[in-house]
Enzyme design. Structure first.
Site, PDB file in Angstrom:
ATOM      1  CE  LYS A 345      -3.727   0.330  -0.208  1.00  0.00           C
ATOM      2  NZ  LYS A 345      -4.491   0.594  -1.457  1.00  0.00           N
ATOM      3  CB  VAL A 346       3.142   2.934   2.175  1.00  0.00           C
ATOM      4  CG1 VAL A 346       4.138   4.084   2.123  1.00  0.00           C
ATOM      5  CG2 VAL A 346       1.839   3.403   2.797  1.00  0.00           C
TER       6      VAL A 346
END
Length: 350
Positions: A345-346
């Site tokens: 996600k990051v």
């Protein structure tokens, strides 16, 4: 929906998009208008956009908006200029817009911090008001998409597009809300046509390569659709501006090459017309996402509603069947779109 059902998170978040668009129009438009007014009062001369991944495609959409609608010279930055080469720039009078779903990527934070120190007006557009990127920028716009648990970004992308549309309209003193009001209802109509997309996906189950093309406002949609296909189904999907496709890559297209053309109703779609003619001459397996008359002239496609919707807002509808296409192709290939390999996600780029 079963907790173990493949793709349940991505499917749920795609379905949330009409509600996200309504929330942004109802609750986000006012704060965006106020932020735009403060920035406009400072008279930025030009704009630089910085982003990665899906947000980079949203930034490209903003580039078209800023250059066409606001008349601002605009560019997409190379963050390594700052983070790897440590170059110092004079950014006085420049508006730097950093777009990020999470607001947590270190290179985005570092480049935004450096831009602010170099005299730029800095704006972060994120889905996380408490993120490091929001703190690093002088101004912040929250896209109000709510928590995103699926790894492939869907609702945050369309929320970024709408937030950027509202911002650019307000930057030039226009009302961006009125034209966008039909979007939530139109999005519901598009998302309800799952069976059509599933049928379309069957032709791509065994594809070895795909090509996506468009021009103008539709080009970021082609790039985002290619990214979704690659990160979920692992099919190599190449995205080209229609003009660039004619300058060499057209040679790889033949009668077994799937091509998806994103066609807007407006100047961008008209500019793509000769590209579609050349693709048909080469016998390409051509699918069109766009106005009904363009779909009818292809070997397949997805006709979009929205007569009278301005060309600059059509990308918010065009991406919806293509998100679903990536989802359906991935399931058809026996994979889980909620668990693409090598995706986080990051993303910790520096």
């Amino acid at each position: 929906m079963s907790a173990t059902q493949p793709g349940r998170l991505m499917s749920a978040e795609m379905a949330e998009q009409p509600a996200v668009l309504r929330r942004l129009l109802d609750e986000g438009a006012g704060p965006i208008r106020e932020t735009a007014a403060r920035i406009a009062a400072r008279g930025p001369r030009f704009v630089l956009l910085t982003a990665r991944g899906t947000s980079d495609n949203a930034a490209l959409y903003a580039k078209y908006l800023l250059e066409i609608q606001a008349g601002k010279p605009c560019g997409l930055t190379s963050m390594s200029v700052t983070t790897a080469y440590r170059a110092r720039q004079d950014l006085a009078g420049c508006l730097v817009i950093a777009v990020s779903q999470s607001g947590g990527s270190p290179d985005l934070v570092a480049s935004t911090t450096a831009a602010r120190e170099a005299g730029a007006i800095t704006l972060a557009v994120t889905n996380n008001a408490a993120s490091p990127l929001a703190a690093a920028a002088e101004y912040h716009i929250d896209v109000l998409a709510g928590p995103e648990r699926a790894l492939p970004a869907t609702k945050t992308y369309t929320a970024e597009l709408l937030a950027l549309h509202l911002f650019v309209a307000a930057l030039r003193g226009a009302d961006g809300v009125r034209a966008a009001r039909p979007l939530p209802d139109l999005a519901e109509r598009v998302l309800a046509r799952e069976a059509e997309v599933r049928q379309l996906a069957a032709r791509y189950r065994f594809a070895q390569r795909m090509v996506l093309t468009s021009r103008g406002y539709g080009y970021p949609t082609a790039k985002e659709a290619a990214l979704k296909l690659m990160e979920t189904s692992y099919i190599p999907a190449l995205s080209y501006s229609g003009a660039d496709l004619l300058h060499g890559p057209l040679a790889m297209v033949d009668n077994v090459s799937p091509v998806i053309a994103v066609v807007t109703d407006g100047p961008g779609g008209e500019a793509l017309r000769p590209v579609l003619d050349r693709l048909r001459e080469r016998g390409a397996d051509l699918v069109v996402v766009g106005p009904g008359e363009r779909v009818a002239a292809a070997s397949g496609g997805f006709a979009l509603p929205g007569d009278g919707l301005p060309e600059e807002l059509q990308p918010l509808l065009q991406i919806l069947p293509l998100q679903r296409l990536a989802y359906e192709v991935t399931l058809a290939r026996g994979q889980d779109p909620d668990a693409p390999r090598a995706l986080a996600k990051v993303t910790e780029t520096r």
